[in-house]
Design a protein around this motif. Sequence first.
Motif, short mmCIF file in Angstrom:
data_model
loop_
_atom_site.label_atom_id
_atom_site.label_comp_id
_atom_site.label_asym_id
_atom_site.label_seq_id
_atom_site.Cartn_x
_atom_site.Cartn_y
_atom_site.Cartn_z
N GLY A 16 35.16 56.80 21.66
CA GLY A 16 34.44 57.19 20.44
C GLY A 16 32.94 57.05 20.55
N GLY A 17 32.43 56.69 21.75
CA GLY A 17 30.99 56.53 21.88
C GLY A 17 30.49 55.20 21.34
N ARG A 18 31.42 54.32 20.99
CA ARG A 18 31.03 52.98 20.56
C ARG A 18 32.00 52.00 21.20
N PRO B 15 26.99 55.93 24.32
CA PRO B 15 26.83 57.37 24.12
C PRO B 15 27.66 58.24 25.06
N GLY B 16 27.77 57.89 26.33
CA GLY B 16 28.49 58.78 27.25
C GLY B 16 30.00 58.59 27.23
N GLY B 17 30.49 57.75 26.30
CA GLY B 17 31.94 57.54 26.26
C GLY B 17 32.43 56.57 27.31
N ARG B 18 31.50 55.93 28.01
CA ARG B 18 31.85 54.90 28.99
C ARG B 18 30.88 53.75 28.82
N VAL B 19 31.35 52.56 29.09
CA VAL B 19 30.47 51.40 29.01
C VAL B 19 30.57 50.64 30.33
N ALA B 59 23.15 52.40 35.13
CA ALA B 59 23.34 52.40 33.67
C ALA B 59 22.13 51.79 32.98
N ARG B 60 22.02 52.03 31.69
CA ARG B 60 20.94 51.53 30.86
C ARG B 60 21.48 50.35 30.05
N PRO B 61 20.94 49.14 30.23
CA PRO B 61 21.47 48.00 29.49
C PRO B 61 21.32 48.20 27.98
N THR B 62 22.37 47.84 27.25
CA THR B 62 22.31 47.98 25.79
C THR B 62 22.38 46.64 25.07
N ALA B 63 23.22 45.72 25.56
CA ALA B 63 23.43 44.49 24.80
C ALA B 63 23.91 43.37 25.70
N LEU B 64 23.56 42.15 25.30
CA LEU B 64 24.11 40.94 25.92
C LEU B 64 24.99 40.22 24.91
N ASP B 119 24.38 57.35 31.35
CA ASP B 119 23.94 58.68 30.93
C ASP B 119 24.29 59.74 31.98
N GLY B 120 24.88 59.30 33.07
CA GLY B 120 25.27 60.22 34.14
C GLY B 120 26.30 59.53 35.00
N PRO B 121 26.54 60.03 36.20
CA PRO B 121 27.51 59.36 37.07
C PRO B 121 27.03 57.95 37.43
N ALA B 122 27.95 57.04 37.60
CA ALA B 122 27.59 55.69 38.03
C ALA B 122 27.12 55.73 39.48
N ILE B 123 26.25 54.78 39.83
CA ILE B 123 25.85 54.61 41.23
C ILE B 123 26.60 53.40 41.76
N THR B 124 27.68 53.64 42.46
CA THR B 124 28.52 52.54 42.92
C THR B 124 28.13 52.15 44.34
N ARG B 125 28.88 51.22 44.92
CA ARG B 125 28.54 50.74 46.26
C ARG B 125 29.13 51.64 47.34
N SER B 126 30.05 52.48 46.92
CA SER B 126 30.81 53.23 47.93
C SER B 126 30.17 54.57 48.28
N GLY B 127 29.03 54.88 47.67
CA GLY B 127 28.47 56.22 47.85
C GLY B 127 27.57 56.40 49.07
N ALA B 128 27.28 55.32 49.80
CA ALA B 128 26.38 55.43 50.96
C ALA B 128 26.99 56.34 52.03
N ARG B 129 26.16 57.20 52.65
CA ARG B 129 26.64 58.16 53.65
C ARG B 129 25.82 58.04 54.92
N PRO B 130 26.44 58.20 56.08
CA PRO B 130 25.67 58.20 57.33
C PRO B 130 24.51 59.20 57.23
N GLY B 131 23.35 58.76 57.68
CA GLY B 131 22.16 59.60 57.56
C GLY B 131 21.25 59.13 56.44
N ASP B 132 21.82 58.41 55.44
CA ASP B 132 20.99 57.89 54.34
C ASP B 132 19.99 56.86 54.87
N VAL B 133 18.91 56.71 54.13
CA VAL B 133 18.01 55.58 54.40
C VAL B 133 18.36 54.44 53.46
N VAL B 134 18.03 53.22 53.88
CA VAL B 134 18.22 52.03 53.04
C VAL B 134 16.84 51.57 52.58
#
Lengths: 280, 280
Positions: A16-18, B15-19, B59-64, B119-134
Motif C-alpha cells: 500500500g505504499g506505507r 512510496p515504491g511499495g517496498r521498504v 535506498a533513501r532512509p526514512t525512519a529509525l 525509488d529504483g532497483p536495489a543495489i545489492t552485493r551480488s551485482g558486481a561483474r568482471p570488468g567493473d572497477v572497485v
Amino acid sequence: MELGPGDDAAIVRAPGGRVVATTDLLVEGRHFRRDWSPPYDIGRKAAAQNLADVVAMGARPTALLIGFGAPPGTAVDWVDALCDGLRDECAQVEAGVAGGDIVRAEAVVLAVTALGALDGPAITRSGARPGDVVAVAGRLGHAEAGVELLSAGLREPADLIDAHRRPRPPYATALRAREFGATAMLDVSDGLVQDLGHIAESAGVRIEIDGAAVPVPPVPDGLRLALTGGEDHAFAATFPEGAELPAEWRTIGRVVDGPAEVLVDGRPYRGGGWDHFRLP
Amino acid sequence: MELGPGDDAAIVRAPGGRVVATTDLLVEGRHFRRDWSPPYDIGRKAAAQNLADVVAMGARPTALLIGFGAPPGTAVDWVDALCDGLRDECAQVEAGVAGGDIVRAEAVVLAVTALGALDGPAITRSGARPGDVVAVAGRLGHAEAGVELLSAGLREPADLIDAHRRPRPPYATALRAREFGATAMLDVSDGLVQDLGHIAESAGVRIEIDGAAVPVPPVPDGLRLALTGGEDHAFAATFPEGAELPAEWRTIGRVVDGPAEVLVDGRPYRGGGWDHFRLP
C-alpha cells in the motif's frame, strides 16, 4: 519479502505504499527468565508481542528483524530453539524473519522489530467515538496469573504457566477488525485499564467498563488480574454501537463523552499496571 | 512518516511499495564505551551505522526505530544527549525517529532499526561483474586508528579520536551511486577486505585491490588499518569500467573472473577484520 538476510538490509514488500513498524527490547531477567521459560517459548512470545502491535494497527505483519545479544557461552541449541520459536510465531500470520544482528552481551537481549503492510486505513488509538462499544478478544490476566504462580515457586496450573510463557493473541479475528467497523484498537500489553487509558487519552473520551462483563482468569483475584495484568496480548477495540461482532469478541463497556479516563463500574481503577521502569 | 511514536506502531511511507530494513544491536563496553564517547556521539554513530546500511542498498532512509535499555540510575541528560545525536544524524539524510521502546537493563543497550524507501532497483552485493572497477567513498581505517589510540590511553590526534566517536558516511554521494551506474555497494563496517569479500562471494567474482591506491589514515601502519578497520562506514561499490565518478569516489581495484576472493597486490590479505563474537 524480496530479499532476506545476507545483504546490508532486507527488502520487504509494502504493497500500500506505507509500512507499519514497531520495536521492542527484551532483557533477560526483566522480560523473560531462562529458568521460567524454554527458549522456544521465549522466541514465540518475543515475536507475538510485536506481531500483535502490528495487527493492532489494522496491518498485516510481513517481517521481523531480530537483534540478538548473548554471552559467549550460550549453547547453540538454545539459540536455535529461540529462532524456531520466532519463526513459528511468524508463521501464524504468514510473516517471516527478514534479518538480524547477533552480538556478544553480558545477558541475553532480544530486540524485535516487526513490519506490516496496510491494506486500508490504519486503526489508531484516536478513533474511538462516544457511543462506541468496547470489546476484547483473547485472554486477560492469564499471563499475570502465571507470573504470580511462578514467583511463588509453583509450576501449575499448567494453562496459566503456559499463558505467561506463550501468549496466544487472537490474530485472525483482530486482522478482520476493520471489517467489523473497529474505530480504535490496541493489544493489551501493560494491563487493560492502563491500555484503554491510551485510547481514552488519544481520542479524548471516557471509557466505562462493566467489571462483571470482563473475562477473568480462573483464580481467586481474577478481576484484578484481568484489569491490570499485561502480556496476554489480547486485543481491545472500539466498534460502533450495534456492530455485529464474532464470538471471539466480548463487549465489556462503552465509550462516552467526558474527561479522558477509564472507569470500572463507575469509579477510577487504581490497581496499577506495567511500569516500564519499575524495579522488579 | 505519517504517524510517529505513541500508537502500537509507527506508520512510515514506502512510496515504491517496498521498504528496506536493517537492525543493529549495540551493547555498552562492546560497541561503545561511555568513558570514550559522549552520549551525543554514541547516538550519532548508532544512527549512522544503520543509515549507511540503508543507503548502501540504494535506498533513501526514512525512519529509525530505537530500543533503548539503561540502568535505572542513568541520568536523563545523558539520554537526552543520546537522542539528540540520533536525531541529528537522521537529519543528515532527512529521516526521523519514528518510535521506540525504553526498558531497564544492567548495561546500556541500543537497538537501532532503520527503514528506507527504494525509488529504483536495489543495489545489492551480488551485482558486481568482471570488468567493473572497485571504488570507495569516505574514510578508511580512521575509526580503528582512533580505537587503538584510545586503547593506549591517548586522546589525540583529535581527528582520529573523533573518527572513532562519530563516523561521517558520505551519504550524499552514495545516494547518487545508482546514477553513476553502481552494480554493487556496501558500507565498510567490518573492514574493507572482509566486506569486499561479501561482494566477491555474493557475485561469485574475484576482487583485486591495488594497495597503493587505497586511501589510508595518517599513521605509520595506515594500510593495515585501511584494509581491516571497520566503523568508518565508508561506501565501497563496483561500477562499470569507464564510469565517470565524482571526486568523492576513489578507484582502488577491479573485479575479475576467478574464485570468490579478495586479493591485495596479488595476494590474499590475512590481516583480519571485525569478528562479531570475538572477545575484546
